[in-house]
Design a protein around this motif. Structure first.
Motif, PDB file in Angstrom:
ATOM      1  N   ARG A   1       0.843  -1.194   0.000  1.00  0.00           N
ATOM      2  CA  ARG A   1       0.000   0.000   0.000  1.00  0.00           C
ATOM      3  C   ARG A   1       0.875   1.241   0.000  1.00  0.00           C
ATOM      4  O   ARG A   1       2.086   1.175   0.242  1.00  0.00           O
TER       5      ARG A   1
ATOM      6  N   ASP B   1       0.739   4.982   1.883  1.00  0.00           N
ATOM      7  CA  ASP B   1       0.088   5.871   2.849  1.00  0.00           C
ATOM      8  C   ASP B   1       0.155   7.293   2.297  1.00  0.00           C
ATOM      9  O   ASP B   1       1.243   7.776   1.952  1.00  0.00           O
TER      10      ASP B   1
ATOM     11  N   ASP C   1      -2.405  -0.349  -3.110  1.00  0.00           N
ATOM     12  CA  ASP C   1      -3.632   0.163  -2.506  1.00  0.00           C
ATOM     13  C   ASP C   1      -3.334   1.495  -1.842  1.00  0.00           C
ATOM     14  O   ASP C   1      -2.218   1.735  -1.351  1.00  0.00           O
TER      15      ASP C   1
ATOM     16  N   ASN D   1      -3.963   4.193   1.200  1.00  0.00           N
ATOM     17  CA  ASN D   1      -4.381   4.312   2.596  1.00  0.00           C
ATOM     18  C   ASN D   1      -4.221   5.772   2.993  1.00  0.00           C
ATOM     19  O   ASN D   1      -3.110   6.321   2.910  1.00  0.00           O
ATOM     20  N   TYR D   2      -5.330   6.406   3.413  1.00  0.00           N
ATOM     21  CA  TYR D   2      -5.307   7.833   3.679  1.00  0.00           C
ATOM     22  C   TYR D   2      -5.130   8.098   5.170  1.00  0.00           C
ATOM     23  O   TYR D   2      -5.863   7.557   6.007  1.00  0.00           O
TER      24      TYR D   2
END
Length: 366
Positions: free
Chosen positions: A328, A330, A361, A363-364
């Motif tokens: 992922r 961030d 992916d 991710n916030y």
């Protein structure tokens, strides 16, 4: 023309009004050169302009020799069209080389040392060999150029600046070097006047409306050569008055007479740009895109290191950060003013595009 309209046209010139199915080769041909001292930043500069492209696609474009990294202007790394590297080095690299002489004197490097280093690198890379930076330095030391252990970067820069070498495809996380004449065996060879005209045409088609001073700053050309290049570009360029300031842009873009809405693309969308994108680095005067109060946020320490920016309707409204993990990425927004609900959603859409480019992916983080 008002500044908002100018920014709309400028975003279209910068290929930031719409992310369409362009190739990296098409993008760099449009610009002529794109800032690339930070590789990840330079690659995302392509990604944000090429719909559906991944970071792997940008890397492959380097392998396929449709884009190339070297030091064509201001002693700084750029992506350029491979066949244009040689003439750009000859045209705009002269002043960087002149300034390097004092740097060599400061470092204690003689002309004999740098010439020896170039000869050693040329012999080591001949025949299609590709070496990492560390391997190049080791070859220099083994050949008796012992200063390479301390001043390897300068020697490698010099060899590329004079057109002997260029940066090759990445080897994992390592930068590599190849011989420019072997990597690009069929360079273009325009006359000096034709080269000046082409550089001016490409700059203003990809950055306009903007000023002659911005063009001189971007290329590192003298004011005289910058003016000459614009004159030689002829009818391909035109001027527009922007709230009392005369700016230059592509005649084709001006003739389209697009509405501001059509130029800027989808209303309410945000862009998340890399720190070293042409959006800011392509101009000496950035006041239309970024207020002085926020400049310190974008360039903390005023040391030439630019933070990635969040852009709305041609203006910087914040910065963003990212940290890549195994599966992922961030992503954190740091807006100058709190986001509205619509801006938060737009930021996530932009972040999702960036994550897809990385094939990770999103991710916030708050």
């Amino acid at each position: 023309m008002k500044i908002d309209e100018m920014l709309g046209l400028r975003m279209a010139s910068l290929l930031l009004n719409a992310r369409t199915a362009r190739t990296p080769g098409q993008v760099v041909a449009w610009f002529g050169a794109m800032q690339a001292q930070d590789l990840a930043s330079g690659e995302w500069s392509f990604g944000v302009r090429c719909a559906g492209a991944t970071q792997a696609d940008i890397h492959q474009a380097t392998v396929d020799r449709t884009i190339l990294r070297t030091w064509p202007m201001r002693g700084t790394v750029h992506f350029v069209p491979p066949r244009d590297a040689k003439w750009m080095l000859n045209l705009t690299g002269v002043r960087a080389l002149a300034g390097a002489q004092k740097r060599r004197e400061f470092l204690g490097l003689t002309e004999g040392i740098v010439d020896r280093a170039v000869a050693v690198l040329e012999a080591a890379l001949r025949g299609g060999t590709r070496l990492t930076r560390a391997e190049c330095v080791a070859v220099l030391i083994d050949a008796g150029v012992h200063t390479a252990s301390e001043h390897g970067y300068h020697l490698l820069w010099y060899a590329s600046q004079i057109g002997c070498t260029c940066i090759g495809p990445q080897d994992g996380k390592d930068q590599t070097f190849v011989l420019l004449d072997e990597w690009v065996p069929d360079p273009r060879t325009p006359t000096r006047d034709a080269a000046l005209a082409e550089l001016a045409t490409r700059y203003f088609q990809s950055h306009g409306p903007t000023t002659r001073q911005d063009f001189a700053g971007w290329t590192g050309l003298t004011a005289v050569d910058a003016k000459l290049g614009i004159e030689l570009a002829g009818d391909s360029l035109t001027t527009v008055d922007v709230e009392g300031a005369t700016m230059i842009l592509s005649a084709a873009l001006r003739d389209e007479a697009l509405s501001l809405a059509a130029i800027c693309g989808d209303a309410g969308e945000l862009l998340i740009l890399p720190g070293f994108d042409e959006y800011l680095l392509g101009f000496k005067d950035r006041s239309a895109m970024l207020t002085g109060d926020h400049m310190k946020r974008v360039i903390p320490g005023n040391n030439g290191v630019f933070m990635p920016t969040i852009v709305e309707a041609g203006r910087v409204i914040g910065i963003w950060k990212r940290e890549i993990k195994k599966s992922r990425v961030d992503i954190r927004a740091l807006p100058f003013e709190p986001f509205t609900g619509a801006q938060s959603e737009a930021f996530r859409r932009a972040g999702d595009t960036y994550a897809a480019y990385l094939q990770l992916d999103a991710n916030y983080l708050s």
